[in-house]
Motif scaffolding. Sequence first.
Motif, PDB file in Angstrom:
ATOM      1  N   GLY A 183       0.769  -1.237   0.000  1.00 39.79           N
ATOM      2  CA  GLY A 183       0.000   0.000   0.000  1.00 39.79           C
ATOM      3  C   GLY A 183       0.801   1.288   0.000  1.00 39.79           C
ATOM      4  N   SER A 184       2.142   1.198   0.027  1.00 43.20           N
ATOM      5  CA  SER A 184       2.983   2.399   0.040  1.00 43.20           C
ATOM      6  C   SER A 184       3.928   2.407  -1.150  1.00 43.20           C
ATOM      7  CB  SER A 184       3.818   2.446   1.327  1.00 43.20           C
ATOM      8  OG  SER A 184       2.994   2.548   2.454  1.00 43.20           O
ATOM      9  N   TRP A 185       4.151   3.596  -1.687  1.00 39.94           N
ATOM     10  CA  TRP A 185       5.111   3.758  -2.776  1.00 39.94           C
ATOM     11  C   TRP A 185       6.507   3.894  -2.187  1.00 39.94           C
ATOM     12  CZ3 TRP A 185       4.067   2.859  -7.681  1.00 39.94           C
ATOM     13  CH2 TRP A 185       2.734   2.893  -8.101  1.00 39.94           C
ATOM     14  N   LEU A 186       7.445   3.109  -2.731  1.00 38.09           N
ATOM     15  CA  LEU A 186       8.844   3.141  -2.303  1.00 38.09           C
ATOM     16  C   LEU A 186       9.745   3.288  -3.515  1.00 38.09           C
ATOM     17  CD1 LEU A 186       8.760   0.191   0.255  1.00 38.09           C
ATOM     18  CD2 LEU A 186       8.815   2.642   0.789  1.00 38.09           C
ATOM     19  N   ILE A 187      10.903   3.871  -3.303  1.00 35.12           N
ATOM     20  CA  ILE A 187      11.875   4.067  -4.376  1.00 35.12           C
ATOM     21  C   ILE A 187      12.677   2.776  -4.557  1.00 35.12           C
ATOM     22  CG2 ILE A 187      13.900   5.375  -5.123  1.00 35.12           C
ATOM     23  CD1 ILE A 187      12.765   7.703  -3.313  1.00 35.12           C
ATOM     24  N   ALA A 188      12.627   2.221  -5.772  1.00 34.46           N
ATOM     25  CA  ALA A 188      13.382   1.010  -6.093  1.00 34.46           C
ATOM     26  C   ALA A 188      14.646   1.337  -6.876  1.00 34.46           C
ATOM     27  CB  ALA A 188      12.519   0.042  -6.901  1.00 34.46           C
ATOM     28  N   LEU A 189      14.649   2.469  -7.557  1.00 31.26           N
ATOM     29  CA  LEU A 189      15.821   2.911  -8.314  1.00 31.26           C
ATOM     30  C   LEU A 189      15.802   4.427  -8.377  1.00 31.26           C
ATOM     31  CD1 LEU A 189      17.574   1.712 -11.393  1.00 31.26           C
ATOM     32  CD2 LEU A 189      16.518   3.937 -11.549  1.00 31.26           C
ATOM     33  N   THR A 190      16.984   5.001  -8.255  1.00 28.99           N
ATOM     34  CA  THR A 190      17.144   6.427  -8.511  1.00 28.99           C
ATOM     35  C   THR A 190      18.496   6.641  -9.179  1.00 28.99           C
ATOM     36  OG1 THR A 190      17.231   8.647  -7.546  1.00 28.99           O
ATOM     37  CG2 THR A 190      17.941   6.848  -6.125  1.00 28.99           C
ATOM     38  N   GLN A 191      18.468   7.399 -10.254  1.00 30.77           N
ATOM     39  CA  GLN A 191      19.704   7.695 -10.973  1.00 30.77           C
ATOM     40  C   GLN A 191      19.679   9.144 -11.426  1.00 30.77           C
ATOM     41  OE1 GLN A 191      20.957   5.252 -14.267  1.00 30.77           O
ATOM     42  NE2 GLN A 191      22.535   6.682 -14.797  1.00 30.77           N
ATOM     43  N   THR A 192      20.822   9.803 -11.240  1.00 28.86           N
ATOM     44  CA  THR A 192      20.991  11.172 -11.715  1.00 28.86           C
ATOM     45  C   THR A 192      22.120  11.231 -12.706  1.00 28.86           C
ATOM     46  OG1 THR A 192      20.264  11.998  -9.564  1.00 28.86           O
ATOM     47  CG2 THR A 192      21.341  13.574 -11.031  1.00 28.86           C
ATOM     48  N   THR A 193      21.869  11.844 -13.842  1.00 30.31           N
ATOM     49  CA  THR A 193      22.888  12.075 -14.872  1.00 30.31           C
ATOM     50  C   THR A 193      23.096  13.573 -14.998  1.00 30.31           C
ATOM     51  OG1 THR A 193      22.120  10.116 -16.067  1.00 30.31           O
ATOM     52  CG2 THR A 193      23.489  11.688 -17.295  1.00 30.31           C
ATOM     53  N   PRO A 194      24.342  14.040 -14.827  1.00 29.26           N
ATOM     54  CA  PRO A 194      24.583  15.486 -14.955  1.00 29.26           C
ATOM     55  C   PRO A 194      24.171  16.007 -16.327  1.00 29.26           C
ATOM     56  CG  PRO A 194      26.514  14.382 -14.063  1.00 29.26           C
ATOM     57  CD  PRO A 194      25.566  13.304 -14.525  1.00 29.26           C
ATOM     58  N   ILE A 195      23.588  17.192 -16.342  1.00 29.60           N
ATOM     59  CA  ILE A 195      23.299  17.890 -17.594  1.00 29.60           C
ATOM     60  C   ILE A 195      24.451  18.876 -17.797  1.00 29.60           C
ATOM     61  CG2 ILE A 195      21.733  19.455 -18.801  1.00 29.60           C
ATOM     62  CD1 ILE A 195      19.467  18.273 -17.073  1.00 29.60           C
ATOM     63  N   THR A 196      25.206  18.663 -18.839  1.00 33.03           N
ATOM     64  CA  THR A 196      26.400  19.486 -19.048  1.00 33.03           C
ATOM     65  C   THR A 196      26.245  20.474 -20.188  1.00 33.03           C
ATOM     66  OG1 THR A 196      27.352  17.775 -20.471  1.00 33.03           O
ATOM     67  CG2 THR A 196      27.919  17.697 -18.122  1.00 33.03           C
ATOM     68  N   VAL A 197      25.127  20.463 -20.846  1.00 34.74           N
ATOM     69  CA  VAL A 197      24.900  21.354 -21.986  1.00 34.74           C
ATOM     70  C   VAL A 197      24.040  22.516 -21.575  1.00 34.74           C
ATOM     71  CG1 VAL A 197      24.122  21.484 -24.366  1.00 34.74           C
ATOM     72  CG2 VAL A 197      24.915  19.319 -23.452  1.00 34.74           C
TER      73      VAL A 197
END
Length: 138
Positions: A124-138
């Motif tokens: 019944g609860s939403w949980l984070i299974a994956l998180t990824q950050t990619t830098p924006i360099t442009v």
Amino acid sequence: MTAAAQDQEIAAIRAVVTDAETLQSDADGFTRLLTEDVVLVNFGGRRVLGSDNVLRAMREALQTPFARVYTRNEILDVRFLRPDVAVVSCIKHISDEREPAAGGSDAPLSERGSLTFVLVKEQGSWLIALTQTTPITV
């Protein structure tokens, strides 16, 4: 899923993403938002597997100058892969408030990143299974 039910699920998902931002300096609080087998890839490309390892990594990072790097998440899109799995696309806005290192060895961070969350609904609860950050360099 009805439109009303979907709107309710999206609101709950948005709340988890907001909580992740709010708890970015609280390792214990942040890891309560994660599945046990979470995959986290941080802004620097470090991959951390499992909530126990994320907890350790966050505790270590919060003892370094990176504790003075703050982020704000701007949600762009929420998509359901299944009723219990959602992909959330965000822009991560970074505020690097670290003191410059002697000799200038710490390169400034990008000011934005493409942030992706995969959330799953468990008991019944939403949980984070994956998180990824990619830098924006442009």
